[in-house]
Design a protein around this motif. Sequence first.
Motif, PDB file in Angstrom:
ATOM      1  N   TRP A   1       0.850  -1.197   0.000  1.00 31.38           N
ATOM      2  CA  TRP A   1       0.000   0.000   0.000  1.00 31.38           C
ATOM      3  C   TRP A   1       0.880   1.240   0.000  1.00 31.38           C
ATOM      4  CZ3 TRP A   1      -5.437  -0.780   0.949  1.00 31.38           C
ATOM      5  CH2 TRP A   1      -5.769  -2.104   1.274  1.00 31.38           C
TER       6      TRP A   1
ATOM      7  N   GLN B   1      -3.081   5.244  -0.799  1.00 33.59           N
ATOM      8  CA  GLN B   1      -4.057   4.164  -0.987  1.00 33.59           C
ATOM      9  C   GLN B   1      -4.715   3.751   0.325  1.00 33.59           C
ATOM     10  OE1 GLN B   1      -1.060   1.670  -2.977  1.00 33.59           O
ATOM     11  NE2 GLN B   1      -2.515   1.428  -4.648  1.00 33.59           N
TER      12      GLN B   1
ATOM     13  N   GLU C   1     -10.320   1.279   7.734  1.00 39.38           N
ATOM     14  CA  GLU C   1     -11.292   0.384   7.076  1.00 39.38           C
ATOM     15  C   GLU C   1     -10.730  -0.418   5.903  1.00 39.38           C
ATOM     16  OE1 GLU C   1     -11.941   3.602   7.724  1.00 39.38           O
ATOM     17  OE2 GLU C   1     -13.268   3.330   9.451  1.00 39.38           O
ATOM     18  N   ASN C   2     -10.022   0.249   5.003  1.00 37.81           N
ATOM     19  CA  ASN C   2      -9.567  -0.451   3.791  1.00 37.81           C
ATOM     20  C   ASN C   2      -8.667  -1.630   4.125  1.00 37.81           C
ATOM     21  OD1 ASN C   2     -10.950   1.290   2.143  1.00 37.81           O
ATOM     22  ND2 ASN C   2      -9.179   2.637   1.802  1.00 37.81           N
TER      23      ASN C   2
ATOM     24  N   ALA D   1     -10.521  -4.426   6.047  1.00 34.76           N
ATOM     25  CA  ALA D   1     -11.355  -5.242   5.161  1.00 34.76           C
ATOM     26  C   ALA D   1     -10.522  -6.328   4.505  1.00 34.76           C
ATOM     27  CB  ALA D   1     -12.026  -4.362   4.106  1.00 34.76           C
ATOM     28  N   LYS D   2      -9.300  -5.995   4.104  1.00 34.74           N
ATOM     29  CA  LYS D   2      -8.430  -6.990   3.459  1.00 34.74           C
ATOM     30  C   LYS D   2      -7.979  -8.063   4.452  1.00 34.74           C
ATOM     31  CE  LYS D   2      -8.326  -5.548  -0.748  1.00 34.74           C
ATOM     32  NZ  LYS D   2      -8.982  -6.358  -1.793  1.00 34.74           N
TER      33      LYS D   2
END
Length: 412
Positions: free
Chosen positions: A95, A99, A119-120, A123-124
């Motif tokens: 990342w 990003q 969050e991003n 989530a991964k």
Amino acid sequence: MPVLVMKFGGTSVANIDRIRRAAKRVGVEVAKGYDVIVIVSAMSGKTNELVNWVGEISPLYDAREYDAVVSSGENVTAGLMALTLQEMDVPARSWQGWQVPLKTNSSHSSARIEDIPPENITAKFTEGMRVAVVAGFQGISPEGRITTLGRGGSDTTAVAFAAAFNAERCDIYTDVDGVYTTDPRIASKARKLDRIAFEEMLELASLGAKVLQTRSVELAMRYNVKLRVLSSFEEQSDEAGTLVCAEEEIMESNVVSGIAYSRDEAKMTLVSVADRPGIAAAIFGPLSEAGINVDMIVQNISEEGRTDMTFSCPTDQVKRAEKALLAAKDAGQINYHDLIADTDVAKVSAVGIGMRSQSGVAAKMFKTLSDEGVNIKVIATSEIKISVLIDRKYMELAVQALHDAFELDKSA
Ligand code: ASP
Ligand code: MG
């Protein structure tokens, strides 16, 4: 799953071999059950090269393009680290700052972190990714431009991620095996500390023990992030290195934890300035506007309404300080008879939270220096620190003598 942040500095990712070695350490923590956020620096020397290229093209560069260029070293190591982990069958993804996004203000080349929405990446992790490799040192401004956090800034990236993700710990892998009671190159008896309090580390970091970017320690203290400094060249273990932590987590410590020094100090004296209200403001106002990092300040007793004012600043700022003071004199804001710059001094400091509750540290420090025949030129104290300015040629001697006097080679 619990989150661990692991940061690898430039020497720890200096080539493919070392990236593999670092990736193996990450693999060990993944196997223990952690979701890991890896923060990487650029390969050692890379950022300097990029900075030089920018300077070569354009001495008065556009700060936004400077950041676009100098942030790029981290992009390379982030991608390479993710690839290396994938080769080891560890689900990993790289990342870049934007990003994530790691949001900063618009102060290009010394941006401050404003927010890291988790969050991003979370989530991964939920989808099965085990390692997020994040390019350190960089973020994105409200205008959508790439920013950087100042030299050494990936330490700060790491701590900010540890805070944002509530990480169990933030491990900073570097080329030294921890924080020492003083510089081992000066005092051979210097001892690695198992633990050091945030506030002590802050004093040592800003006094020139260049292990961690000062801002990263400030951030760790504010969010109570357990920070560990350790070498990526030594065997992996949970006890290795030095833990930088809250005072309460340190059972016993010496009154003095470390002796710090700064070689490049200068002492400046304004001879015979008027002793009246507003004079300090008239002197230090222009200095601050000129960006001078004034450290110690001493005002002598006055005689017939006039006094001497002495302060210290880094040697390379002397010329700028002189210019600012002269301009203030020419503008009639201040009046002095002479300005004397002594650039042959060094600062030596004793640091320790134990000083809060124990007296006698200053007396012992002064006695030790006097026994060695070292003359003290300026003294400054805070709650947990005593600093003296001395002739630079005695700096090593002073550091060694104080290290001995406070028995820093022995643990509490
Ligand atoms: N690569 C950047 C620098 O050299 C950031 C860092 O390594 O912390 O300053
Ligand atoms: Mg660094």
